[in-house]
Write an enzyme that holds these catalytic residues in place. Sequence first.
Site, PDB file in Angstrom:
ATOM      1  CG  ASP A   1      47.591 -22.036 -76.899  1.00 25.03           C
ATOM      2  OD1 ASP A   1      48.589 -21.523 -77.211  1.00 25.03           O
ATOM      3  OD2 ASP A   1      46.571 -21.613 -77.062  1.00 25.03           O
TER       4      ASP A   1
ATOM      5  CD  GLU B   1      51.399 -20.393 -79.966  1.00 24.78           C
ATOM      6  OE1 GLU B   1      51.419 -19.218 -79.341  1.00 24.78           O
ATOM      7  OE2 GLU B   1      50.308 -20.992 -80.351  1.00 24.78           O
TER       8      GLU B   1
ATOM      9  CG  ASP C   1      43.452 -20.770 -74.622  1.00 23.83           C
ATOM     10  OD1 ASP C   1      44.408 -19.916 -74.669  1.00 23.83           O
ATOM     11  OD2 ASP C   1      42.206 -20.009 -74.205  1.00 23.83           O
TER      12      ASP C   1
END
Length: 196
Positions: free
Chosen positions: A7, A68, A141
């Site tokens: 992330d 991501e 996260d």
Amino acid sequence: MRVIGIDPGLTRCGVGIVSSGVGRRVVFEHVEVLGSSADEILPRRLLRLGSSLERLFDGEKPDAIALERVFAQQNLPSVMGVAQISGVVMFLAAQRDIPVALYTPNEVKAQVTGYGSADKAQVTTMVTRLLGLGAPPKPADAADALALAITHAWHLGRGGAPDRVGKGTAPTNETPAQRAWREAEARAGQKRRPSR
């Protein structure tokens, strides 16, 4: 199969590692949140995060990386930070010949919770349950990174391609959310093509 989910972010970069078993079985391996201070200059921040990612890639020897996808937001500085650290991830992965797959937040939510508009609490709850963790991974996260890793492990378990970067073809067994995103990207790409 060992998958690292990332992330990306300059201040907090979540990293989650899972290994996949038979079917949809995933096993927790590791999670951490890398960080850099906003007081540091950008090159130093990228160096700090890149060095930590390099250590993880070389130590954990992943079979694949799930990252991501940079997603349009109103906050341009945030998007730029995500894009910069994503570039570092892809550079380090390419050096090591590790395939990288990109997923939108909605694709990950749809896979992990069954609902593409799930909130962060729902994602964290499902990640905790799927991995059999004693406590929810924090901060968000960390949970998001593990959700990315789970999503890609399941994709690979269904026979999907290990590398989804820049592919114009549909992955096998894609979800409705993945199909809608791919079709929207294809339409947007056609609109952006310069005329000759």
